[in-house]
Write a protein that holds these residues in place. Structure first.
Motif, PDB file in Angstrom:
ATOM      1  N   LEU A   7       0.831  -1.195   0.000  1.00  0.00           N
ATOM      2  CA  LEU A   7       0.000   0.000   0.000  1.00  0.00           C
ATOM      3  C   LEU A   7       0.870   1.251   0.000  1.00  0.00           C
ATOM      4  O   LEU A   7       1.863   1.323   0.722  1.00  0.00           O
ATOM      5  N   THR A   8       0.474   2.217  -0.800  1.00  0.00           N
ATOM      6  CA  THR A   8       1.117   3.528  -0.740  1.00  0.00           C
ATOM      7  C   THR A   8       0.610   4.252   0.509  1.00  0.00           C
ATOM      8  O   THR A   8      -0.413   3.858   1.092  1.00  0.00           O
ATOM      9  N   PRO A   9       1.285   5.325   0.932  1.00  0.00           N
ATOM     10  CA  PRO A   9       0.804   6.064   2.104  1.00  0.00           C
ATOM     11  C   PRO A   9      -0.640   6.543   1.978  1.00  0.00           C
ATOM     12  O   PRO A   9      -1.423   6.437   2.931  1.00  0.00           O
ATOM     13  N   ASN A  10      -1.011   7.077   0.811  1.00  0.00           N
ATOM     14  CA  ASN A  10      -2.384   7.557   0.633  1.00  0.00           C
ATOM     15  C   ASN A  10      -3.393   6.431   0.793  1.00  0.00           C
ATOM     16  O   ASN A  10      -4.437   6.588   1.435  1.00  0.00           O
ATOM     17  N   ALA A  11      -3.088   5.284   0.169  1.00  0.00           N
ATOM     18  CA  ALA A  11      -3.997   4.139   0.266  1.00  0.00           C
ATOM     19  C   ALA A  11      -4.073   3.630   1.704  1.00  0.00           C
ATOM     20  O   ALA A  11      -5.157   3.277   2.192  1.00  0.00           O
ATOM     21  N   LEU A  12      -2.922   3.594   2.379  1.00  0.00           N
ATOM     22  CA  LEU A  12      -2.904   3.116   3.763  1.00  0.00           C
ATOM     23  C   LEU A  12      -3.790   3.988   4.650  1.00  0.00           C
ATOM     24  O   LEU A  12      -4.562   3.475   5.479  1.00  0.00           O
ATOM     25  N   ARG A  13      -3.694   5.296   4.493  1.00  0.00           N
ATOM     26  CA  ARG A  13      -4.503   6.181   5.342  1.00  0.00           C
ATOM     27  C   ARG A  13      -6.000   5.985   5.086  1.00  0.00           C
ATOM     28  O   ARG A  13      -6.799   6.031   6.025  1.00  0.00           O
ATOM     29  N   GLY A  42       7.448   5.694   7.457  1.00  0.00           N
ATOM     30  CA  GLY A  42       6.260   6.453   7.841  1.00  0.00           C
ATOM     31  C   GLY A  42       5.104   5.651   8.388  1.00  0.00           C
ATOM     32  O   GLY A  42       3.953   6.080   8.282  1.00  0.00           O
ATOM     33  N   LYS A  43       5.378   4.506   8.984  1.00  0.00           N
ATOM     34  CA  LYS A  43       4.275   3.697   9.547  1.00  0.00           C
ATOM     35  C   LYS A  43       3.513   4.497  10.605  1.00  0.00           C
ATOM     36  O   LYS A  43       2.292   4.693  10.512  1.00  0.00           O
ATOM     37  N   GLN A  49      -1.451  10.793  11.146  1.00  0.00           N
ATOM     38  CA  GLN A  49      -2.135  11.664  10.192  1.00  0.00           C
ATOM     39  C   GLN A  49      -3.569  11.204   9.961  1.00  0.00           C
ATOM     40  O   GLN A  49      -4.481  12.029   9.819  1.00  0.00           O
ATOM     41  N   SER A  50      -3.789   9.885   9.930  1.00  0.00           N
ATOM     42  CA  SER A  50      -5.139   9.357   9.739  1.00  0.00           C
ATOM     43  C   SER A  50      -6.063   9.787  10.862  1.00  0.00           C
ATOM     44  O   SER A  50      -7.223  10.175  10.628  1.00  0.00           O
ATOM     45  N   VAL A  51      -5.560   9.729  12.093  1.00  0.00           N
ATOM     46  CA  VAL A  51      -6.371  10.144  13.239  1.00  0.00           C
ATOM     47  C   VAL A  51      -6.680  11.637  13.165  1.00  0.00           C
ATOM     48  O   VAL A  51      -7.805  12.070  13.451  1.00  0.00           O
ATOM     49  N   GLN A  52      -5.698  12.435  12.757  1.00  0.00           N
ATOM     50  CA  GLN A  52      -5.933  13.868  12.588  1.00  0.00           C
ATOM     51  C   GLN A  52      -7.024  14.124  11.554  1.00  0.00           C
ATOM     52  O   GLN A  52      -7.915  14.966  11.761  1.00  0.00           O
ATOM     53  N   ILE A 171      -2.634  -8.164   7.871  1.00  0.00           N
ATOM     54  CA  ILE A 171      -1.299  -7.590   7.709  1.00  0.00           C
ATOM     55  C   ILE A 171      -1.191  -6.880   6.367  1.00  0.00           C
ATOM     56  O   ILE A 171      -1.510  -7.453   5.321  1.00  0.00           O
ATOM     57  N   VAL A 172      -0.760  -5.621   6.400  1.00  0.00           N
ATOM     58  CA  VAL A 172      -0.513  -4.863   5.173  1.00  0.00           C
ATOM     59  C   VAL A 172       0.918  -4.346   5.210  1.00  0.00           C
ATOM     60  O   VAL A 172       1.477  -4.102   6.282  1.00  0.00           O
ATOM     61  N   GLU A 173       1.502  -4.202   4.043  1.00  0.00           N
ATOM     62  CA  GLU A 173       2.871  -3.682   3.962  1.00  0.00           C
ATOM     63  C   GLU A 173       2.857  -2.309   3.304  1.00  0.00           C
ATOM     64  O   GLU A 173       2.223  -2.110   2.261  1.00  0.00           O
ATOM     65  N   LEU A 174       3.549  -1.378   3.914  1.00  0.00           N
ATOM     66  CA  LEU A 174       3.624  -0.009   3.415  1.00  0.00           C
ATOM     67  C   LEU A 174       4.856   0.148   2.533  1.00  0.00           C
ATOM     68  O   LEU A 174       5.934  -0.337   2.873  1.00  0.00           O
ATOM     69  N   GLU A 175       4.692   0.830   1.394  1.00  0.00           N
ATOM     70  CA  GLU A 175       5.832   1.110   0.521  1.00  0.00           C
ATOM     71  C   GLU A 175       6.020   2.620   0.382  1.00  0.00           C
ATOM     72  O   GLU A 175       5.108   3.405   0.622  1.00  0.00           O
ATOM     73  N   VAL A 176       7.210   2.999  -0.025  1.00  0.00           N
ATOM     74  CA  VAL A 176       7.519   4.410  -0.265  1.00  0.00           C
ATOM     75  C   VAL A 176       7.013   4.786  -1.650  1.00  0.00           C
ATOM     76  O   VAL A 176       7.239   4.066  -2.620  1.00  0.00           O
ATOM     77  N   ASP A 177       6.323   5.908  -1.743  1.00  0.00           N
ATOM     78  CA  ASP A 177       5.872   6.448  -3.029  1.00  0.00           C
ATOM     79  C   ASP A 177       6.423   7.860  -3.151  1.00  0.00           C
ATOM     80  O   ASP A 177       6.026   8.742  -2.393  1.00  0.00           O
ATOM     81  N   LYS A 178       7.326   8.072  -4.090  1.00  0.00           N
ATOM     82  CA  LYS A 178       8.035   9.348  -4.153  1.00  0.00           C
ATOM     83  C   LYS A 178       7.106  10.515  -4.464  1.00  0.00           C
ATOM     84  O   LYS A 178       7.214  11.586  -3.854  1.00  0.00           O
ATOM     85  N   ASP A 179       6.190  10.337  -5.405  1.00  0.00           N
ATOM     86  CA  ASP A 179       5.277  11.428  -5.749  1.00  0.00           C
ATOM     87  C   ASP A 179       4.420  11.821  -4.548  1.00  0.00           C
ATOM     88  O   ASP A 179       4.208  13.008  -4.279  1.00  0.00           O
TER      89      ASP A 179
END
Length: 373
Positions: A7-13, A42-43, A49-52, A171-179
Motif C-alpha cells: 500500500l502507498t501512504p495515501n492508500a494506507l490512510r 512512515g508507519k 495523520q489518519s487520526v488527525q 497484515i498490510v505492507e507499506l511502501e515508499v511512493d516518491k510522488d
C-alpha cells in the motif's frame, strides 16, 4: 510465488480511516490491522495523520502503547485484591482505551509490536479478537486496533510473531511512493533544498547496475550507521533550518546531515546544493521576463534551475511558470509540469485562468506523452 501487494501512504490512510470508523462493535468490526515496513518509511506518521484527518469527521482519540518497552503486566493489568468479593481483579494501564479516560471513539495504536518479547506479544491475544476482553477490561466498541512494526529481515531487533498471533491480524505492507512523499513535503513546507533535490534526477543514482532512489535506501546488512529514509529527510530539513537560524559552519552542517541520511546520500545532496545555490536569480522567470535557461548550460544546472523555479514559485506565478515550461526542452518540461501538478494541484492547473497554457502544453508534448504511455 505470487507478488504481494503493498500500500502507498495515501492508500494506507484510507484503509486506516475506514477501519477506524467501524471500531470493534460486533456488527461493524472488520479487523485488527498490522502495518509492517522497513524503518523510516512512515508507519507511525501515517497512523497519526489518519487520526488527525478523522477528527474532521468525529472526535477521534489516539490511545498509544509502545509494545517494545512493555512487560506482560503492562498489558494484562496489575493484580489488585477485591476484599469484599474475596477475589483478585486486574487494573489495566491508563493507556489502553477506556471510554471514561479517552472518550468513546478512537484508535488504539500498538507501535513497535514485534520488538516486544513473545510473552508480551502474546499478552495482546485476547484484545485482538472479539470480544476484545482481557481479564477485567473490555475495549470500548468505538476503538479500532492498529499495530505496526518492522520486518524480521530488517535486522531491527524484532521477534518473529507466532502463527497464532499473526492469524489474529490483517497484515498490510507499506511502501515508499516518491510522488506522494513530494506532495506531502510540499504541503508540509520542508526546506526548499530537500524538496528540490528529490524533484531533481540528482536524487537517483546507480549502484551495482541497479537504480537507487536516495529518498529511501536501506540495506539491513550495511555497516553504515545512517541511511536515507522519508523520516530522515524530514529531519534533514529541520537541520538546514537550524543551520540558517544559528549560523552553523558548513562543515558542521555536513557532519549533521551525514549522520542523518548517510555519507553517500549527503554527498549527492551537497553536490546538488552547490549547484542550487549558485543559480542565477529566478525572479525574471517568475515575473515572465526570463530567458529560456538564464545562461545555465550544464544538464545538472538546468535541472537545478527547473526545480528552483517550481519549488520557489507561488500560485501567483503559475501562469508565467507554465509559459516558461512551453519554452524549455521537453525532457525538462515534462518533469516541470509533473512537479507543478504536485505543487499546485490539478484544479489550479485546469482553472480557467491557466487552461490555455495547459492545453497548449499538452498539444506541444502530445507525441512524447503518447510514447510514454
Amino acid at each position: 510465488m505470487a507478488e504481494r501487494f503493498k500500500l502507498t501512504p495515501n492508500a494506507l490512510r484510507e484503509v486506516i480511516k475506514a477501519v477506524a470508523r467501524r471500531g470493534t462493535a460486533p456488527d461493524k468490526e472488520v479487523c485488527a490491522m498490522y502495518i509492517e515496513a522497513p524503518p523510516g518509511v512512515g508507519k507511525s506518521a501515517n497512523v497519526y495523520q489518519s487520526v488527525q484527518e478523522l477528527n474532521a469527521e468525529f472526535p477521534c482519540t489516539m490511545a498509544e502503547s509502545r509494545a517494545s518497552i512493555k512487560d506482560v503486566v503492562d498489558v494484562a493489568g496489575v493484580p489488585w485484591p477485591d476484599r469484599e468479593r474475596g477475589v483478585t481483579v486486574f487494573l489495566p494501564p491508563s493507556e489502553i482505551p477506556n471510554a471514561s479516560i479517552h472518550g468513546p471513539r478512537g484508535v488504539w495504536f500498538i507501535d513497535d509490536f514485534p520488538n516486544a518479547p513473545p510473552a508480551v506479544q502474546n499478552s495482546f491475544y485476547s484484545y485482538l479478537i472479539p470480544p476484545h476482553r482481557l481479564n477485567d477490561h473490555t475495549l470500548p466498541e468505538g476503538y479500532a486496533i492498529i499495530a505496526a512494526g518492522n520486518r524480521v529481515e530488517d535486522a531491527s531487533g524484532v521477534f518473529r510473531m507466532g502463527r497464532a498471533l499473526v492469524n489474529r491480524l490483517t497484515i498490510v505492507e507499506l511502501e515508499v511512493d516518491k510522488d506522494q512523499w513530494l506532495q506531502w513535503a510540499l504541503a508540509k513546507q520542508l526546506h526548499a533544498d530537500v524538496i528540490a533535490f528529490h524533484v531533481s534526477p540528482a536524487s537517483v543514482t546507480e549502484r551495482g547496475g541497479k537504480v537507487v532512489d536516495l529518498l529511501f535506501d536501506f540495506d539491513p546488512e550495511s555497516l553504515d550507521v545512517a541511511f536515507p529514509s522519508p523520516r530522515q529527510w524530514e529531519a534533514a530539513s529541520r537541520i538546514l533550518r537550524m543551520a540558517t537560524e544559528d549560523h552553523l559552519p558548513p562543515i558542521a552542517v555536513r557532519g549533521l546531515l551525514q549522520g542523518t541520511v548517510g555519507v553517500e546520500a549527503e554527498h549527492q545532496f551537497e553536490t546538488f546544493r552547490r549547484l542550487f545555490h549558485e543559480l542565477p536569480d529566478i525572479e525574471p522567470i517568475l515575473q515572465g521576463r526570463g530567458s529560456k535557461w538564464m545562461g545555465v548550460k550544464s544538464v545538472d544546472g538546468k535541472y537545478a534551475l527547473l526545480t528552483a523555479v517550481l519549488v520557489r514559485s507561488g500560485l501567483e506565478h503559475l501562469g508565467n511558470v507554465l509559459r516558461w515550461l512551453l519554452e524549455i526542452d521537453p525532457e525538462y518540461s515534462i518533469l516541470g509540469i509533473k512537479t507543478a501538478k504536485l505543487r499546485f494541484g490539478t484544479s489550479a492547473l485546469l482553472s480557467g485562468e491557466h487552461r490555455k497554457e495547459v492545453e497548449q502544453w499538452l498539444a506541444q508534448h502530445a507525441e512524447l506523452l503518447a510514447e510514454a504511455g
